[in-house]
Design a protein around this motif. Sequence first.
Motif, PDB file in Angstrom:
ATOM      1  N   GLY A  11       3.299  -5.562  -9.381  1.00  0.00           N
ATOM      2  CA  GLY A  11       3.149  -4.486  -8.401  1.00  0.00           C
ATOM      3  C   GLY A  11       3.687  -4.756  -6.983  1.00  0.00           C
ATOM      4  N   GLY A  12       3.410  -3.897  -6.007  1.00  0.00           N
ATOM      5  CA  GLY A  12       4.085  -3.878  -4.755  1.00  0.00           C
ATOM      6  C   GLY A  12       4.067  -5.324  -4.017  1.00  0.00           C
ATOM      7  N   ASN A  13       2.923  -5.959  -4.312  1.00  0.00           N
ATOM      8  CA  ASN A  13       2.580  -7.177  -3.617  1.00  0.00           C
ATOM      9  C   ASN A  13       3.533  -8.412  -4.180  1.00  0.00           C
ATOM     10  N   PHE A 286       0.613  -7.293 -13.158  1.00  0.00           N
ATOM     11  CA  PHE A 286       0.294  -7.972 -11.851  1.00  0.00           C
ATOM     12  C   PHE A 286       0.034  -7.077 -10.595  1.00  0.00           C
ATOM     13  N   THR A 287      -1.312  -7.623 -10.060  1.00  0.00           N
ATOM     14  CA  THR A 287      -1.268  -6.559  -8.773  1.00  0.00           C
ATOM     15  C   THR A 287      -2.021  -7.460  -7.699  1.00  0.00           C
ATOM     16  N   ASP A 288      -2.461  -7.009  -6.551  1.00  0.00           N
ATOM     17  CA  ASP A 288      -2.889  -7.951  -5.601  1.00  0.00           C
ATOM     18  C   ASP A 288      -4.576  -8.157  -5.646  1.00  0.00           C
ATOM     19  N   VAL A 289      -5.285  -7.684  -6.838  1.00  0.00           N
ATOM     20  CA  VAL A 289      -6.490  -8.008  -6.870  1.00  0.00           C
ATOM     21  C   VAL A 289      -6.709  -8.694  -8.465  1.00  0.00           C
ATOM     22  N   ALA A 292      -9.860  -5.509 -12.855  1.00  0.00           N
ATOM     23  CA  ALA A 292     -10.396  -4.107 -12.410  1.00  0.00           C
ATOM     24  C   ALA A 292     -11.862  -4.516 -12.337  1.00  0.00           C
ATOM     25  N   LYS A 293     -12.483  -3.928 -11.458  1.00  0.00           N
ATOM     26  CA  LYS A 293     -13.991  -4.073 -11.174  1.00  0.00           C
ATOM     27  C   LYS A 293     -14.778  -2.898 -11.221  1.00  0.00           C
ATOM     28  N   LEU A 294     -16.062  -3.087 -11.615  1.00  0.00           N
ATOM     29  CA  LEU A 294     -17.055  -2.073 -11.610  1.00  0.00           C
ATOM     30  C   LEU A 294     -17.659  -2.006 -10.275  1.00  0.00           C
ATOM     31  N   ASN A 295     -17.968  -0.731  -9.625  1.00  0.00           N
ATOM     32  CA  ASN A 295     -18.503  -0.482  -8.215  1.00  0.00           C
ATOM     33  C   ASN A 295     -17.664  -1.176  -7.198  1.00  0.00           C
ATOM     34  N   TYR A 296     -16.335  -1.305  -7.317  1.00  0.00           N
ATOM     35  CA  TYR A 296     -15.154  -1.841  -6.533  1.00  0.00           C
ATOM     36  C   TYR A 296     -15.551  -1.708  -5.042  1.00  0.00           C
ATOM     37  N   GLN A 297     -15.892  -2.901  -4.306  1.00  0.00           N
ATOM     38  CA  GLN A 297     -16.080  -2.860  -2.979  1.00  0.00           C
ATOM     39  C   GLN A 297     -17.507  -2.537  -2.504  1.00  0.00           C
ATOM     40  N   PRO A 328      -4.728   4.869 -12.490  1.00  0.00           N
ATOM     41  CA  PRO A 328      -3.323   4.952 -13.701  1.00  0.00           C
ATOM     42  C   PRO A 328      -3.117   3.432 -14.196  1.00  0.00           C
ATOM     43  N   LYS A 329      -3.725   2.421 -13.722  1.00  0.00           N
ATOM     44  CA  LYS A 329      -3.552   1.181 -14.395  1.00  0.00           C
ATOM     45  C   LYS A 329      -4.341   1.176 -15.616  1.00  0.00           C
ATOM     46  N   ILE A 330      -5.605   1.875 -15.644  1.00  0.00           N
ATOM     47  CA  ILE A 330      -6.450   1.906 -16.602  1.00  0.00           C
ATOM     48  C   ILE A 330      -6.053   2.913 -17.846  1.00  0.00           C
TER      49      ILE A 330
HETATM   50  P1  ADP Z   1       0.106  -1.954  -7.212  1.00  0.00           P
HETATM   51  O1  ADP Z   1       1.340  -1.979  -6.281  1.00  0.00           O
HETATM   52  O2  ADP Z   1       0.186  -3.425  -7.812  1.00  0.00           O
HETATM   53  O3  ADP Z   1       0.131  -0.875  -8.286  1.00  0.00           O
HETATM   54  P2  ADP Z   1      -2.118  -0.317  -6.079  1.00  0.00           P
HETATM   55  O4  ADP Z   1      -2.541  -0.442  -4.942  1.00  0.00           O
HETATM   56  O5  ADP Z   1      -1.463   0.770  -6.766  1.00  0.00           O
HETATM   57  O6  ADP Z   1      -1.228  -1.568  -6.526  1.00  0.00           O
HETATM   58  O7  ADP Z   1      -3.438  -0.768  -7.100  1.00  0.00           O
HETATM   59  C1  ADP Z   1      -4.028  -1.899  -6.930  1.00  0.00           C
HETATM   60  C2  ADP Z   1      -5.230  -1.570  -6.032  1.00  0.00           C
HETATM   61  O8  ADP Z   1      -6.373  -0.961  -6.481  1.00  0.00           O
HETATM   62  C3  ADP Z   1      -6.021  -2.998  -5.444  1.00  0.00           C
HETATM   63  O9  ADP Z   1      -5.497  -3.534  -4.236  1.00  0.00           O
HETATM   64  C4  ADP Z   1      -7.500  -2.485  -5.237  1.00  0.00           C
HETATM   65  O10 ADP Z   1      -7.708  -2.360  -3.775  1.00  0.00           O
HETATM   66  C5  ADP Z   1      -7.521  -1.048  -5.607  1.00  0.00           C
HETATM   67  N1  ADP Z   1      -8.583  -0.868  -6.615  1.00  0.00           N
HETATM   68  C6  ADP Z   1      -8.955   0.441  -6.560  1.00  0.00           C
HETATM   69  N2  ADP Z   1     -10.277   0.429  -7.459  1.00  0.00           N
HETATM   70  C7  ADP Z   1     -10.460  -0.841  -8.042  1.00  0.00           C
HETATM   71  C8  ADP Z   1     -11.307  -1.138  -9.023  1.00  0.00           C
HETATM   72  N3  ADP Z   1     -12.204  -0.658  -9.474  1.00  0.00           N
HETATM   73  N4  ADP Z   1     -11.117  -2.665  -9.259  1.00  0.00           N
HETATM   74  C9  ADP Z   1     -10.152  -3.084  -8.699  1.00  0.00           C
HETATM   75  N5  ADP Z   1      -9.283  -2.736  -8.013  1.00  0.00           N
HETATM   76  C10 ADP Z   1      -9.377  -1.603  -7.393  1.00  0.00           C
END
Ligand code: ADP
Length: 365
Positions: A11-13, A286-289, A292-297, A328-330
């Motif tokens: 991922g970008g990070n 690999f991303t910055d979280v 994947a979460k349910l009911n994110y934030q 898109p990741k899912i």
């Molecule tokens: P990347 O550069 O890794 O593709 P993205 O910004 O495209 O990064 O995707 C990762 C982001 O998705 C996380 O920083 C988080 O804020 C966001 N996000 C949105 N919905 C969810 C979710 N349901 N669970 C986890 N992260 C989520």
Amino acid sequence: MPKKLKIFALGGNEVSPSGKVDPLTGKQIIPDLPEQWRRTADTCKLLAEIIKEDQDDYFILTHGNGPQVGNIILRAEYSRPILHLLPLDVCDADTQGAMGYMLAQLTNNLAILNINRVVAETVTRVVVDQNDPDFANPSKFIGPAHLKEDALKIQSEEDHLMKFYKMNDQGEELWRWVVPSPNPIDILEIDVIYNNMKAGIIPIAVGGGGIPVKKVNYEISEGNEIYKCNYGITYSRKFVPGNKLNIYTGIEAVVDKDLATSLMGTMLLNKSKNNGEDLDVELIIFTDVDGAKLNYQKPDQKDLRHLTLNQVVELYEKNNFPAGSMGPKIKAAINFLRGGGKKVLITKSSLYQETLQGNAGTVIE
Ligand code: ADP
Ligand code: MG
């Protein structure tokens, strides 16, 4: 025992640390090149340690390029009086080169561990479907935000479609360029990637989702097929019934890197199968979280540690994951597993081992 291929989508990070804020303006800033080098070096160190554990496996890297393309466009806009603008397909090619070069320092991290493997960037073109619905209603914001008046000026001068983005702190409308984000359907350099992989090389491919191209349909003129590409370049030959050539031309669009990576995984799997080889393919996003979460934030946010394909399809269809980030990741994970992929990890690079142990990240099988 089948051979294993691990595809790491960075991922970008992983290449440009996010979350840096200008203390004066409070605005997000993109780190300078030395910082991008150092962040990439940290990522490469981690990857080298992973590779060391499984030296018989194949490895491929892919990466995002959003902030880097944003920088190129910004630079081009400031130098508009003296230099031509850069179309998005060329921006993608530029970033694949520069970012592939930075990620190739993985060779150094491997050398320090006494592992000699070549890490090689492949400038990759990804074919998109020209009838993709996103062409009719472009959705992906690109480059810097402008005040409405400036945006409309750019729209008329550059033929860039501009759309409302958000309000700024002064209550003014900010607008940005929007481009289509169509689905990837083919990868032109897949044989290069496959052959490099088989030779033990570590390819870096489909960077930024790949350079988007489309297949050109011919027009018939005086018994000839005419294929019209960009910049007035044409190819022609005598009409041959039922034998359309594969001629491609670049387009101004963006392909999601996770979707392109997933397509690459299934294409390599099919190639191996056709050659009578058994291949287990894993996709590690690999991303910055940390997953994947349910009911994110939301107050009732819940970790999703281990999911089956059916479970993830059900969650995806109920719109649990937003477009442009986790969505898109899912979707990439679903496509990949349906196409025969073994498993998908979504996690932070620093939590890779914990994720394998089931204590962090999301694993989908
Ligand atoms: P990347 O550069 O890794 O593709 P993205 O910004 O495209 O990064 O995707 C990762 C982001 O998705 C996380 O920083 C988080 O804020 C966001 N996000 C949105 N919905 C969810 C979710 N349901 N669970 C986890 N992260 C989520
Ligand atoms: Mg992304």
